[in-house]
Design a protein around this motif. Structure first.
Motif, short mmCIF file in Angstrom:
data_model
loop_
_atom_site.label_atom_id
_atom_site.label_comp_id
_atom_site.label_asym_id
_atom_site.label_seq_id
_atom_site.Cartn_x
_atom_site.Cartn_y
_atom_site.Cartn_z
N ALA A 96 0.68 -1.22 0.20
CA ALA A 96 0.17 0.09 -0.03
C ALA A 96 1.01 1.17 0.11
O ALA A 96 1.90 1.02 0.50
CB ALA A 96 -0.96 0.00 1.24
N LYS A 97 0.42 2.13 -0.85
CA LYS A 97 1.17 3.51 -0.63
C LYS A 97 0.54 4.73 -0.14
O LYS A 97 0.91 5.68 0.01
CB LYS A 97 1.24 4.02 -2.14
N THR A 98 -0.28 4.23 0.82
CA THR A 98 -1.09 5.05 1.61
C THR A 98 -0.86 4.99 3.30
O THR A 98 -0.72 3.94 3.65
CB THR A 98 -2.39 5.18 1.61
N THR A 99 -0.88 6.16 4.04
CA THR A 99 -0.99 5.78 5.55
C THR A 99 -2.18 6.40 5.98
O THR A 99 -2.55 7.71 5.63
CB THR A 99 0.33 6.81 5.89
N GLN A 100 -2.96 5.56 6.75
CA GLN A 100 -4.18 6.09 7.66
C GLN A 100 -4.01 5.79 9.10
O GLN A 100 -3.15 4.70 9.51
CB GLN A 100 -5.21 5.43 6.84
N CYS B 45 -5.82 10.89 4.79
CA CYS B 45 -4.91 9.88 4.18
C CYS B 45 -3.62 10.36 3.76
O CYS B 45 -3.94 11.54 3.20
CB CYS B 45 -5.79 9.21 3.04
N ASN B 46 -2.76 10.17 4.01
CA ASN B 46 -1.34 10.53 3.40
C ASN B 46 -1.20 9.63 2.21
O ASN B 46 -0.90 8.26 2.41
CB ASN B 46 -0.30 10.45 4.69
N ILE C 41 -8.88 16.81 -1.96
CA ILE C 41 -7.23 16.36 -2.25
C ILE C 41 -6.33 17.78 -2.16
O ILE C 41 -6.96 18.68 -2.74
CB ILE C 41 -7.12 15.63 -3.68
N THR C 42 -5.47 17.50 -1.59
CA THR C 42 -4.32 18.68 -1.34
C THR C 42 -4.07 19.36 -2.55
O THR C 42 -3.71 18.39 -3.40
CB THR C 42 -3.47 18.71 -0.33
N GLU C 43 -3.59 20.63 -2.76
CA GLU C 43 -3.20 20.91 -4.04
C GLU C 43 -1.92 19.98 -4.59
O GLU C 43 -1.64 19.85 -5.60
CB GLU C 43 -2.80 22.46 -3.91
N ASP C 44 -0.94 19.63 -3.43
CA ASP C 44 0.17 18.96 -3.82
C ASP C 44 -0.09 17.64 -4.00
O ASP C 44 0.84 16.70 -4.24
CB ASP C 44 1.48 19.32 -2.94
N ARG C 45 -1.21 17.10 -3.82
CA ARG C 45 -1.89 15.89 -3.94
C ARG C 45 -0.98 14.71 -2.93
O ARG C 45 -1.19 13.50 -2.99
CB ARG C 45 -1.50 15.08 -5.31
N LYS C 46 -0.51 15.22 -2.04
CA LYS C 46 0.38 14.30 -1.10
C LYS C 46 -0.57 13.89 0.13
O LYS C 46 -0.17 12.93 1.04
CB LYS C 46 1.50 14.82 -0.65
N SER C 47 -1.77 14.31 0.22
CA SER C 47 -2.87 13.85 1.33
C SER C 47 -4.03 14.04 0.81
O SER C 47 -4.40 14.98 -0.16
CB SER C 47 -2.66 14.37 2.50
N SER C 48 -5.14 13.56 1.42
CA SER C 48 -6.58 13.70 1.23
C SER C 48 -7.37 13.54 2.25
O SER C 48 -6.76 12.91 3.49
CB SER C 48 -7.09 12.81 -0.03
N THR C 49 -8.56 13.91 2.33
CA THR C 49 -9.28 13.75 3.59
C THR C 49 -10.77 13.32 2.82
O THR C 49 -11.49 13.91 1.85
CB THR C 49 -9.51 15.01 4.20
N ALA D 24 -4.54 -1.92 -4.21
CA ALA D 24 -3.58 -2.24 -3.50
C ALA D 24 -4.04 -1.73 -2.15
O ALA D 24 -3.84 -0.79 -1.53
CB ALA D 24 -2.18 -1.95 -3.59
N PHE D 25 -4.91 -2.59 -1.41
CA PHE D 25 -5.71 -2.29 -0.19
C PHE D 25 -4.53 -2.39 1.01
O PHE D 25 -3.80 -3.13 1.11
CB PHE D 25 -6.55 -3.30 0.42
N GLY D 26 -4.57 -1.39 2.17
CA GLY D 26 -3.68 -1.63 3.30
C GLY D 26 -4.52 -2.03 4.31
O GLY D 26 -5.58 -2.85 4.19
N LYS D 27 -4.37 -1.50 5.61
CA LYS D 27 -5.10 -2.26 6.74
C LYS D 27 -6.44 -1.40 7.18
O LYS D 27 -7.19 -1.72 7.79
CB LYS D 27 -4.31 -2.30 7.76
N GLY D 28 -6.39 -0.03 6.12
CA GLY D 28 -7.42 0.61 6.86
C GLY D 28 -7.57 1.35 7.97
O GLY D 28 -6.68 1.29 9.08
#
Lengths: 115, 111
Positions: free
Chosen positions: B2-6, B22-23, B64-72, B100-104
């Motif tokens: 997974a490429k995300t952090t929650q 989400c990062n 989605i933030t302008e730099d696309r590095k995080s979202s809500t 690619a699901f992470g643990k959520g």
């Protein structure tokens, strides 16, 4: 309208046996994907099929195989079952072809227990 | 992988807006942000997805933030039925069906 249907919903097998899981996609959906979800983890991608051709494969051993039929239904086969194959197996169908965005519609899954 | 952090879990109050972070700092230019949720013993359910613009549908809003590095993900009025594991996933155009699901994030809506 019927959603994605999977069978069987639950099954118990012993180590070394073989299992076949079945999936019927939503009518009109030509893409089917399979996922494995071990308890406490998110689903892991196994296979993707579109128009009866394999379009992707995850990091799973050759004991795992699948196919898609002319009516777009699909089967997942697992040979020589191991205890670690115990999981919820999810099927998802999609209206969109690979290369386009869209949502996946998941079935309720087949819960496999290997003893 | 997974490429995300929650966050692993969070509580939110019934009737209030729930903001799920989400990062995805390594997101590529052609990767979309998808959100799915999974209610106990059910298959995952699609919520929303976006590339760089904010999106809204009948279920939620995606910022989605302008730099696309995080979202809500915003659930505007959380109900008890929104209790679920929420997955934030990044996937490129050709990975549409291989997510690619992470643990959520286990979200519990409290009365």
């Amino acid at each position: 309208d019927a959603g994605v249907t999977q069978s069987p919903t639950h099954l118990i097998k012993t180590r070394g046996q073989h299992v076949t899981l079945r999936c019927s996609p939503i009518s009109g959906h030509k893409s089917v994907s399979w996922y494995q979800q071990v308890l406490g983890q998110g689903p892991q991608f196994i296979f993707q099929y579109y128009e009866k051709e394999e379009r992707g494969r995850g990091n799973f051993p050759d004991r795992f195989s699948a196919r898609q039929f002319p009516n777009y239904s699909s089967e997942l086969n697992v040979n020589a079952l191991l205890l670690g194959d115990s999981a919820l197996y999810l099927c998802a169908s999609s209206l969109v072809r690979p290369g386009n965005t869209g949502e996946l519609f998941f079935g309720e899954g087949s819960r496999l227990t290997v003893l | 992988d997974a490429k995300t952090t929650q966050p692993p879990s969070m509580d939110c109050a019934e009737g209030r807006a729930a903001n799920l972070p989400c990062n995805h700092s390594t997101i590529s230019g052609n990767e979309y942000v998808y959100w799915y949720r999974q209610i106990h013993s059910q298959g995952p359910q699609y919520i929303i997805h976006g590339l760089k613009n904010n999106e809204t549908n009948e279920m939620a809003s995606l910022i989605i933030t302008e730099d696309r590095k995080s979202s809500t993900l915003i659930l505007p009025h959380a109900t008890l039925r929104d209790t679920a594991v929420y997955y934030c996933i990044v996937s490129n155009l050709y990975g549409n069906n291989r997510l690619a699901f992470g643990k959520g994030n286990q979200v519990v809506v409290i009365p």
